[in-house]
Every structure is written in structure tokens, then in C-alpha cells.
Design a protein around this motif. Structure first.
Motif, PDB file in Angstrom:
ATOM      1  N   VAL A  26      -4.091 -13.446  22.352  1.00  0.00           N
ATOM      2  CA  VAL A  26      -4.696 -13.496  21.018  1.00  0.00           C
ATOM      3  C   VAL A  26      -6.181 -13.210  21.166  1.00  0.00           C
ATOM      4  O   VAL A  26      -6.875 -13.884  21.928  1.00  0.00           O
ATOM      5  N   VAL A  27      -6.649 -12.189  20.451  1.00  0.00           N
ATOM      6  CA  VAL A  27      -8.048 -11.781  20.526  1.00  0.00           C
ATOM      7  C   VAL A  27      -8.695 -12.020  19.163  1.00  0.00           C
ATOM      8  O   VAL A  27      -8.299 -11.428  18.166  1.00  0.00           O
ATOM      9  N   LYS A  38     -11.036  -1.047  21.954  1.00  0.00           N
ATOM     10  CA  LYS A  38     -10.972  -0.331  23.228  1.00  0.00           C
ATOM     11  C   LYS A  38     -10.692  -1.302  24.369  1.00  0.00           C
ATOM     12  O   LYS A  38      -9.868  -1.032  25.246  1.00  0.00           O
ATOM     13  N   TRP A  39     -11.364  -2.458  24.372  1.00  0.00           N
ATOM     14  CA  TRP A  39     -11.135  -3.468  25.400  1.00  0.00           C
ATOM     15  C   TRP A  39      -9.697  -3.982  25.302  1.00  0.00           C
ATOM     16  O   TRP A  39      -8.998  -4.118  26.302  1.00  0.00           O
ATOM     17  N   ALA A  40      -9.241  -4.262  24.086  1.00  0.00           N
ATOM     18  CA  ALA A  40      -7.895  -4.793  23.873  1.00  0.00           C
ATOM     19  C   ALA A  40      -6.822  -3.815  24.348  1.00  0.00           C
ATOM     20  O   ALA A  40      -5.810  -4.226  24.918  1.00  0.00           O
ATOM     21  N   VAL A  54      -7.231 -10.780  15.715  1.00  0.00           N
ATOM     22  CA  VAL A  54      -7.567 -11.612  14.565  1.00  0.00           C
ATOM     23  C   VAL A  54      -9.016 -11.339  14.192  1.00  0.00           C
ATOM     24  O   VAL A  54      -9.917 -11.582  15.007  1.00  0.00           O
ATOM     25  N   ASP A  55      -9.244 -10.795  12.989  1.00  0.00           N
ATOM     26  CA  ASP A  55     -10.614 -10.656  12.502  1.00  0.00           C
ATOM     27  C   ASP A  55     -11.096 -12.050  12.135  1.00  0.00           C
ATOM     28  O   ASP A  55     -10.510 -12.709  11.280  1.00  0.00           O
ATOM     29  N   ASP A  56     -12.150 -12.507  12.797  1.00  0.00           N
ATOM     30  CA  ASP A  56     -12.585 -13.899  12.672  1.00  0.00           C
ATOM     31  C   ASP A  56     -14.081 -13.938  12.400  1.00  0.00           C
ATOM     32  O   ASP A  56     -14.895 -13.770  13.319  1.00  0.00           O
ATOM     33  N   CYS A  75     -18.738 -10.152  21.280  1.00  0.00           N
ATOM     34  CA  CYS A  75     -18.096  -9.707  20.039  1.00  0.00           C
ATOM     35  C   CYS A  75     -16.630 -10.110  19.910  1.00  0.00           C
ATOM     36  O   CYS A  75     -16.051  -9.970  18.840  1.00  0.00           O
ATOM     37  N   HIS A  76     -16.010 -10.580  20.998  1.00  0.00           N
ATOM     38  CA  HIS A  76     -14.617 -11.011  20.892  1.00  0.00           C
ATOM     39  C   HIS A  76     -14.304 -12.071  21.943  1.00  0.00           C
ATOM     40  O   HIS A  76     -14.976 -12.165  22.970  1.00  0.00           O
ATOM     41  N   THR A  77     -13.276 -12.859  21.634  1.00  0.00           N
ATOM     42  CA  THR A  77     -12.795 -13.906  22.531  1.00  0.00           C
ATOM     43  C   THR A  77     -11.289 -13.748  22.651  1.00  0.00           C
ATOM     44  O   THR A  77     -10.585 -13.741  21.647  1.00  0.00           O
ATOM     45  N   ALA A  78     -10.804 -13.616  23.875  1.00  0.00           N
ATOM     46  CA  ALA A  78      -9.356 -13.524  24.113  1.00  0.00           C
ATOM     47  C   ALA A  78      -8.877 -14.847  24.686  1.00  0.00           C
ATOM     48  O   ALA A  78      -9.522 -15.424  25.563  1.00  0.00           O
ATOM     49  N   ILE A  79      -7.755 -15.307  24.187  1.00  0.00           N
ATOM     50  CA  ILE A  79      -7.121 -16.503  24.707  1.00  0.00           C
ATOM     51  C   ILE A  79      -5.858 -16.046  25.434  1.00  0.00           C
ATOM     52  O   ILE A  79      -4.956 -15.452  24.836  1.00  0.00           O
TER      53      ILE A  79
END
Length: 150
Positions: A26-27, A38-40, A54-56, A75-79
Motif C-alpha cells: 500500500v503506497v 514511476k517508483w511504484a 492511495v492519494d493521501d 512524497c510517498h510512504t509504502a507499507i
């Protein structure tokens, strides 16, 4: 008989770990961020798992919940499997920390958006040097130093 019980116990302990590892990634990202995509895409290809974006707009709450230090916010957090990965963390480093599970480490972070890091590749531009930082109850420390995504 004792060896059968030991084998059964080992299997019982291994099944939950395997089941947990099969879950989606989940990003949480800043809404509309293109480099996150691109990272995802790289993470999805390397992990070969489903990914949910998830736009957060309130990622500060997520960062606080996972103990991500403010100076590492990107700019993003991946769990992934209960660990937090902030920013453009190289996929190889994610896999390494997930395999090792070092005591006191809750996740890894790459502050900012270094040119050449995973998802931030810019053709014709030299990649920047950056640090992958480990964070968690044990504090903060440099996990690795990198130049570029690989």
C-alpha cells in the motif's frame, strides 16, 4: 515423535509469515505525484505483488503512526509487510531490510527526491549521492549510501 512435533511447530510458525508476505503493498502518496507512479511501477515489478495507490492529502498522520522522522518525509510512504518505506528507497534495500528485520528498525527512508534514485531517473543527468536512513525505536542511522537507483 518429538521431531514430528518440532516440524509441526515450525510449519505453524512459518505459515503466518508466508501469508503476511503475500499481502498487497500500500503506497500513500501526495495526490497527483507522478514520480510516485514511476517508483511504484519498479516496486511492483520487483516484488511481483499487487499494489494499491492511495492519494493521501494528510500523510502527516500516517508518518506519525509509523514513526517516520519529519526530516525524512518525502512524497510517498509504502507499507510492506508491516514496515514503512518513505520516499524513493531503492527496492534492493527494501528487500534486504525485510529479509533481515534488524531489531529496532521500523523502516527505511530517503529524504527528498534525489535525482537518479528509484523513480527519479532523469536521462542525461548525473545521479545524486544520497543516504538510505533506517529509523525506529532504536533511533536513526545510515543504512546505506547510494548513487542512483541500483
Amino acid at each position: 515423535m518429538k521431531s514430528i512435533r518440532m516440524l509441526a511447530t515450525a510449519l505453524a510458525l512459518a505459515i503466518p509469515a508466508a501469508a503476511m508476505a503475500a499481502g498487497p503493498i500500500v503506497v500513500h502518496r501526495d495526490p497527483g505525484c507522478g514520480c510516485c507512479e514511476k517508483w511504484a511501477a519498479q516496486a511492483r515489478a520487483e516484488f511481483k505483488r499487487q499494489m494499491r495507490m492511495v492519494d493521501d492529502a494528510n500523510r502527516a498522520t500516517l508518518s506519525a503512526r509509523y514513526g517516520i522522522p519529519a526530516q525524512f518525509v518525502s512524497c510517498h510512504t509504502a507499507i510492506v509487510d508491516g514496515m514503512a518505506f518513505e520516499g524513493h528507497v531503492p527496492i534492493a534495500e527494501m528487500k534486504r531490510v525485510l529479509a533481515q528485520r534488524p531489531r529496532g528498525v521500523a523502516g527505511l527512508a530517503v529524504a527528498g527526491m534525489p535525482i537518479g534514485s528509484a523513480g527519479m531517473e532523469v536521462p542525461g543527468t548525473a545521479p545524486q549521492a544520497y543516504s538510505v536512513m533506517a529509523f525506529g525505536p532504536a533511533g536513526q542511522k545510515v543504512y546505506s549510501r547510494r548513487i542512483g537507483a541500483k
